[in-house]
Design an enzyme around this catalytic site. Structure first.
Site, PDB file in Angstrom:
ATOM      1  N   GLY A 198      30.476  75.575 -18.328  1.00  0.00           N
ATOM      2  CA  GLY A 198      30.335  76.629 -19.317  1.00  0.00           C
ATOM      3  C   GLY A 198      31.665  77.333 -19.517  1.00  0.00           C
ATOM      4  N   ASP A 249      33.145  93.485 -19.621  1.00  0.00           N
ATOM      5  CA  ASP A 249      33.947  93.150 -18.447  1.00  0.00           C
ATOM      6  C   ASP A 249      35.384  93.620 -18.698  1.00  0.00           C
ATOM      7  OD1 ASP A 249      34.479  92.211 -15.970  1.00  0.00           O
ATOM      8  OD2 ASP A 249      34.444  90.087 -16.495  1.00  0.00           O
ATOM      9  N   HIS A 267      37.536  81.729 -19.339  1.00  0.00           N
ATOM     10  CA  HIS A 267      37.442  80.941 -18.117  1.00  0.00           C
ATOM     11  C   HIS A 267      36.442  79.812 -18.282  1.00  0.00           C
ATOM     12  CE1 HIS A 267      38.742  84.770 -15.709  1.00  0.00           C
ATOM     13  NE2 HIS A 267      39.655  84.357 -16.545  1.00  0.00           N
ATOM     14  N   ASN A 314      34.132  76.955 -16.339  1.00  0.00           N
ATOM     15  CA  ASN A 314      33.494  76.752 -15.037  1.00  0.00           C
ATOM     16  C   ASN A 314      32.921  75.351 -14.969  1.00  0.00           C
ATOM     17  OD1 ASN A 314      33.691  79.529 -13.897  1.00  0.00           O
ATOM     18  ND2 ASN A 314      32.585  80.007 -15.776  1.00  0.00           N
TER      19      ASN A 314
END
Lengths: 59, 560
Positions: free
Chosen positions: B2, B121, B182, B184
């Site tokens: 993801g 975030d 990012h 993953n």
């Protein structure tokens, strides 16, 4: 809005006779079209927009 | 796998709220737009951002506050014994919170019916995509994130009482700040971490030539005028490390699998750019998965794992050629690759000699073909073909490559603009094009306009993207998460990557359903069960005939 159509300035060293594929021609045309209207698309004052684009750092 | 993306955020004219407040508004606006005012909270249970893949764990007191992304009030995960059937482990009881107000975090947080998480975030709105099983699905659910952000922007703009907010899918502000995109990847735990570092480093450093988003300005604050391939390169300052907010590494060691830690690790890749190009997202996920696939195959090839043998003859191993690709100075190479628009600069190798980024990518592609050719599924074979084709075009036909290589597309526009108006690289208009490239509004975003004009390649249809905004992928555990939230919005008290907490009137306590295997929880496994369960109580009854286990002492809520 300016109507002059320069070709993108990456001609150096290109083969002038090489056939240009249709997709690439469309591509170049789209870039030209985008530049024709860029002043309407970009934020009104590029300088203050760029200066004001301040972000907090993240990950 | 993801992708999680922190979007750049900017208030409209006259907006004074700080970015944290604006980001929270983005999440709230999407909740309003999607008609979901669910009380589902994020479950941090099982998250551990300070665990290091190299085998140790950073003490919370020694960590930079920005590294503490979990909730310290929550207990450590209990050791679940996986049982066969529908569940990844026994159901666990949790106390109902006594005081909902106290428990309700101010931080905006939303679990979407497509299995994604939308939250704030580090002063940016972040979309964490659901787990997907293919690179193509990665593109669909990443694009869905852009639509989610656009919906929030439109909702705020339409309301006279809320500030206007603009969102950008990029990674730099040109003043020194960077925020992340990012990737993953789920990796078998038995691949030694040293091997991951060794073989991933040259690959990650050089894949930029294919997947870089392009950036105006050189240096973290754009001190020098110019153009480089990558948004993120100048912020990479270490080879291997745990940090994501400072001294960012090429290979991140965060060991927080969000899954059964005995079997899996989650490789957290922070070097990548936010991409508007679907091909770039596709390759970024697809190529990296394939390189990891080779390393996994090599581990299996040397063992007696019954799942490994089958009909494949011989022993699988990491290609010999990869061993010679180690870079003499990986961090320096990140910066060099990003600044070499010719793609012809040689990078110094640890064993002596040099290789260009292009040659290193070619060696990785050849190695993937050599080891995995007979095992590639349709999507992976398409990744290999795209990888091969674009490497060829980068050498032979750059204008054609610009349809699929984002930094080239951006460079093409910028060079044309510069030529037409005789602008230097440090002209504000040039920088404005770079920033507005990724504005999520299709009428303002320059990449979106090229896409609308058919000037760049697409891999997902508009219909597929709008479906992905609402529905989860069917072949990962995101299916169960998303469907549970969609079908039983009032019963899902909390949800995280590796579990759901259900609040069902017939049960005396909350019940936690573990989801420790990302490849389960699929439609094939749980679809019929969900279809047969009109409410969450019925689902729980069907999931197990047995009563959930008693509350373990460690799961008691923190004392008030």
């Amino acid at each position: 809005m300016t109507q002059q159509h320069h070709t993108p300035a990456r001609g150096d060293g290109e083969e002038p006779d090489a056939p240009v594929p249709a997709a690439v021609q469309a591509n170049t045309q789209a870039v030209d079209d985008l530049l024709d209207e860029i002043d309407d698309v970009l934020e009104q004052n590029a300088e203050s927009f760029v200066r004001g684009f301040v972000q907090k750092g993240g990950q | 796998m993801g992708i999680e993306t922190e979007y750049g955020i900017l208030g409209g004219d006259g907006v004074r709220q700080n970015p944290m407040a604006l980001s929270a508004l983005v999440v709230a606006a999407y909740a309003q737009a999607s008609g979901r005012r669910s009380r589902t909270r994020w479950s941090y249970e099982g998250e551990d951002p300070l665990s290091d893949a190299r085998g140790w764990r950073l003490d919370g007191a020694a960590a930079h506050p920005s590294q503490l992304t979990d909730d310290p009030d929550r207990p450590a995960p209990s050791g679940d014994d996986a049982d066969p059937g529908h569940l990844d482990g026994p159901l666990l009881r949790r106390h109902r919170p006594q005081d909902l107000e106290r428990d309700d975090p101010a931080a905006a947080n939303m679990l979407l019916t497509n299995g994604a998480r939308l939250y704030v975030d580090h002063a940016h709105p972040e979309y964490s995509s659901p787990e997907v099983a293919s690179a193509l699905d990665g593109v669909r659910w990443d694009r869905a994130g852009e639509e989610v952000m656009l919906s929030a922007v439109r909702t705020l703009a339409a309301n006279p009482h809320t500030p206007e907010v603009h969102l950008y899918k990029n990674n730099v502000d040109g003043k020194g700040a960077s925020y992340g995109t990012h990737e993953n990847f789920l990796v078998r735990r038995d691949v030694p971490f040293d091997e991951l570092v060794r073989y991933l480093t040259p690959f990650l450093v050089t894949r930029t030539i294919l997947v870089g988003a392009g950036r105006v300005g050189l240096g973290q604050a754009g001190e020098e005028p110019g153009f480089q391939l990558s948004q993120r390169a100048d912020y990479i300052e270490a080879h291997v490390g745990l940090e994501t907010t400072l001294r960012r590494p090429i290979v991140n060691t965060r060991d927080e699998p969000h899954a059964d830690p005995q079997r899996f690790r989650r490789l957290h890749v922070i070097i990548g750019d936010a991409n508007c190009s679907e091909t770039a997202t596709y390759l970024k996920l697809g190529m990296t998965s394939l390189v990891l696939g080779v390393l996994e195959a090599a581990v299996l090839g040397g063992s007696a794992d019954p799942a490994a043998d089958g009909d494949t003859p011989g022993v699988l191993a990491v290609p010999d050629a990869w061993a010679g690709l180690a870079l003499a100075d990986p961090v320096d190479a990140v910066h060099r690759v990003s600044r070499d628009l010719t793609l012809e600069e040689g990078l110094e190798l640890a064993d002596g000699g040099t290789a260009t980024a292009w040659e290193i990518q070619r060696a990785y592609l050849d190695g993937v073909r050599q080891v995995l050719t007979d095992r590639l599924d349709e999507d992976e074979a398409r990744v290999v073909a795209t990888w091969d084709r674009l490497l060829g075009l980068l050498r032979s036909d750059r204008p054609a490559a610009a349809r699929e290589v984002e930094w080239l597309a951006k460079l093409q526009v910028l060079e044309a603009l510069r030529a037409r108006h005789h602008l230097a690289w440090d002209h504000a208009k040039v920088a404005a094009v770079d920033l507005q490239w990724s504005d999520v509004r299709p009428e303002r975003g320059l990449y979106a306009r090229l896409r609308a004009a058919g000037a760049v390649a697409t891999l997902a249809t508009e219909q597929e993207v709008s479906d992905a905004v609402v529905h989860p992928p069917v072949d990962t555990r995101a299916y169960f998460r998303g469907e549970a939230v969609r079908r039983y919005p009032d019963a899902v008290a909390a949800a995280g990557w590796n579990g759901l907490v259900l609040d069902v009137p017939s049960e005396p306590t909350l019940v936690r359903v573990p989801m420790t295997d990302p490849t389960r929880g699929t439609r094939a496994l749980l679809g019929p069960l969900l279809d047969a369960s009109p409410d969450a109580g019925a689902l729980l009854a069907r999931l197990t005939g047995a009563t959930p286990e008693a509350i373990p002492p460690s799961a008691a809520p923190a004392s008030a």
